[in-house]
Write a protein that holds these residues in place. Structure first.
Motif, short mmCIF file in Angstrom:
data_model
loop_
_atom_site.label_atom_id
_atom_site.label_comp_id
_atom_site.label_asym_id
_atom_site.label_seq_id
_atom_site.Cartn_x
_atom_site.Cartn_y
_atom_site.Cartn_z
N ASN A 1 -4.75 -3.87 -4.84
CA ASN A 1 -4.20 -2.80 -4.00
C ASN A 1 -5.19 -1.64 -3.91
OD1 ASN A 1 -2.66 -0.60 -2.91
ND2 ASN A 1 -0.78 -1.63 -3.54
N ASN B 1 -12.30 -3.82 -5.98
CA ASN B 1 -11.41 -2.83 -5.37
C ASN B 1 -12.19 -1.60 -4.90
OD1 ASN B 1 -9.39 -0.61 -5.10
ND2 ASN B 1 -7.97 -2.14 -5.89
N PRO C 1 0.80 -1.23 0.00
CA PRO C 1 0.00 0.00 0.00
C PRO C 1 0.84 1.28 0.00
CG PRO C 1 -0.03 -1.03 2.16
CD PRO C 1 0.62 -2.01 1.23
N ARG C 2 2.14 1.14 0.25
CA ARG C 2 3.02 2.31 0.26
C ARG C 2 3.66 2.57 -1.09
NH1 ARG C 2 6.24 1.76 6.10
NH2 ARG C 2 4.36 1.84 7.43
N VAL D 1 1.60 5.80 -6.36
CA VAL D 1 0.53 5.54 -7.33
C VAL D 1 1.05 5.51 -8.76
CG1 VAL D 1 -1.31 6.42 -5.85
CG2 VAL D 1 -0.08 8.00 -7.35
N ASN E 1 -11.35 1.30 -4.70
CA ASN E 1 -11.00 2.50 -5.45
C ASN E 1 -11.54 2.45 -6.88
OD1 ASN E 1 -9.85 5.02 -5.07
ND2 ASN E 1 -7.90 4.45 -5.99
N ASN F 1 -4.85 1.30 -3.18
CA ASN F 1 -4.30 2.58 -3.59
C ASN F 1 -4.04 2.69 -5.09
OD1 ASN F 1 -4.29 3.65 -0.99
ND2 ASN F 1 -2.27 2.80 -0.52
N THR F 2 -4.35 1.63 -5.81
CA THR F 2 -4.19 1.69 -7.27
C THR F 2 -5.13 2.76 -7.83
OG1 THR F 2 -3.52 -0.63 -7.44
CG2 THR F 2 -4.40 0.39 -9.43
N PRO F 3 -4.63 3.64 -8.69
CA PRO F 3 -5.46 4.73 -9.21
C PRO F 3 -6.72 4.23 -9.92
CG PRO F 3 -3.15 5.10 -9.75
CD PRO F 3 -3.25 3.70 -9.20
#
Length: 199
Positions: A39, A65, A14-15, A18, A67, A41-43
C-alpha cells in the motif's frame, strides 16, 4: 476483525487511515502484512519495521514501496536476499551512494534494478552500459535518464535487441538515425554489415 480477508482488503485500500495501516503492518497473517507492504500510503516508519520480517517476499514488496525511504530503504539494500536488494535498487528513493554499492552487486538482478532506476546517476548508468549481462545493458538502453554517451555505446552493442532499444531512446544521439528507421550493425561470419529495418 477476525476475518483475514477483511483485513487484507483494508490493508490494500489506499483510503485506509495511516494509523490502521501501521497496525496492520504488524498483523500475524503474512497475507495481511504483504498487502500493507504494497500500500503506497503505509507510513514510512511502518515499512521500515518490515526490514526484519522473516518472509523475503514481504521484504521485497516493502522495499519496492514508493513510500519506503531513509534508513529502512538502506537496510533493504543490504538484505541477504537478492530479490529484496533488487527491489531497493529499482526504488526511486534509493540514495545515489547506496545505488553505487548496488551497481557492483554480484547478483545481476540487483544491477539490473539500478540500471532501470530513473534516478541512477549518469556515471553509474555509463558503468552499467558496459556490463557483461545483456539484460542490464538493455535496462540502461530503456532508461530515460541514460546519458547520450552510454546510448551511443549501446547503439553499437553486439546484441541486436540492445542496439534497437538504445537507438529508440528519446535521448539517443541523432547520429546514425534515420527518419522512421534505425541503423543496426550485425556480425556475420568474419565481417560486419549494416542492415536497416523499419521500426
Amino acid at each position: 476483525d477476525g476475518d483475514s480477508a477483511v483485513r487484507v482488503a483494508a490493508a490494500s485500500n489506499p483510503r485506509t487511515p495511516v494509523g490502521s495501516l501501521a497496525v496492520l503492518s504488524r498483523d500475524s497473517d503474512i497475507t495481511v502484512r504483504i498487502a500493507t507492504a504494497s500500500n503506497p500510503n503505509t507510513p514510512t516508519d511502518s515499512l521500515a519495521g518490515l526490514t526484519a520480517d522473516p518472509f523475503g517476499v514481504l521484504r521485497k514488496v516493502a522495499a519496492a514501496n514508493p513510500n519506503t525511504k531513509g534508513e529502512g530503504l538502506e537496510t533493504f539494500a543490504r538484505d541477504n536476499l537478492g530479490i529484496v536488494r533488487s527491489a531497493a535498487a529499482a526504488n526511486s528513493n534509493t540514495p545515489p551512494e547506496v545505488l553505487a554499492g548496488l551497481a557492483r552487486d554480484k547478483d545481476s538482478a540487483v544491477r539490473k534494478g539500478v540500471a532501470s532506476n530513473p534516478n541512477t546517476p549518469a556515471e553509474l548508468l555509463s558503468q552499467l552500459a558496459q556490463d557483461e549481462d545483456s539484460s542490464i545493458r538493455m535496462a540502461v538502453a530503456m532508461n530515460s535518464s541514460a546519458p547520450e554517451t552510454a546510448l551511443q555505446s549501446l547503439a553499437e552493442d553486439n546484441e541486436w535487441a540492445v542496439r534497437k532499444v538504445a537507438s529508440s531512446n528519446a535521448k539517443a544521439p541523432s547520429v546514425g538515425k534515420k527518419e522512421g528507421c534505425f541503423l543496426a550493425t550485425a556480425a556475420t561470419g568474419s565481417y560486419d554489415h549494416e542492415i536497416t529495418r523499419t521500426l
